[in-house]
Design an enzyme around this catalytic site. Structure first.
Site, mmCIF file in Angstrom:
data_model
loop_
_atom_site.group_PDB
_atom_site.id
_atom_site.type_symbol
_atom_site.label_atom_id
_atom_site.label_comp_id
_atom_site.label_asym_id
_atom_site.label_seq_id
_atom_site.Cartn_x
_atom_site.Cartn_y
_atom_site.Cartn_z
ATOM 1 C CB CYS A 110 -0.941 0.007 1.201
ATOM 2 S SG CYS A 110 -0.074 0.006 2.775
ATOM 3 C CG ASP A 142 -0.329 3.331 3.853
ATOM 4 O OD1 ASP A 142 -0.238 4.091 2.877
ATOM 5 O OD2 ASP A 142 -1.395 2.872 4.262
ATOM 6 C CB CYS A 160 -4.989 3.635 5.400
ATOM 7 S SG CYS A 160 -4.589 2.363 6.599
ATOM 8 C CB CYS A 218 -3.356 -0.850 8.985
ATOM 9 S SG CYS A 218 -4.259 -1.130 7.452
#
Ligand code: FES
Length: 127
Positions: free
Chosen positions: A35, A37, A60, A104
């Site tokens: 992603c 991130d 996110c 995450c």
């Protein structure tokens, strides 16, 4: 059913310990290649206790909420305890994350792990 728990929304909208510690004793960074991130953790450690912690997350909503919660979970705790923090504990403290958002919370665990690894390496070199 709401996608995110109230706690996730709260920590996303009002992140705790957001920012940088200029004279941090340890910094750790983790990223997710998929992603893109990135999360950075700054730790201030005195006598084996994490006296302050701040984070920067380019990611996110779940990643921001996870970093915020993770900082709360390790602040004021001994280094050994912080080393045992799992992404599951972070997700549970947030009253859960959707399954496809669990990665995450892994970022938070990894950024803290990385910071503590750097800290331990530094300590060993000073001996
Ligand atoms: Fe990448 Fe959440 S989607 S950390």
């Amino acid at each position: 059913m709401a996608l995110y728990s109230e706690k996730v929304m709260d920590h996303f909208l009002n992140p705790r310990n957001l920012g940088v510690i200029e004279d941090a004793d340890a910094v750790g960074e983790a990223g997710n290649a998929k992603c893109g991130d990135i999360m950075k953790m700054y730790l201030k450690i005195e006598n084996g206790i994490i006296v302050d912690v701040k984070f920067e997350t380019f990611g996110c909503a779940s990643a921001i909420a996870s970093s915020s919660m993770a900082t709360e979970l390790i602040k004021g705790k001994p280094v050994e305890e912080a080393e045992k923090l799992t992404n599951k504990a972070v997700a549970e403290a947030l009253d859960g994350l959707p399954e496809y958002k669990m990665h995450c919370s892994v970022l938070a665990q990894e950024a803290i792990e990385e910071a503590l690894k750097n800290y331990n390496n530094k300590e060993n070199n000073n001996e």
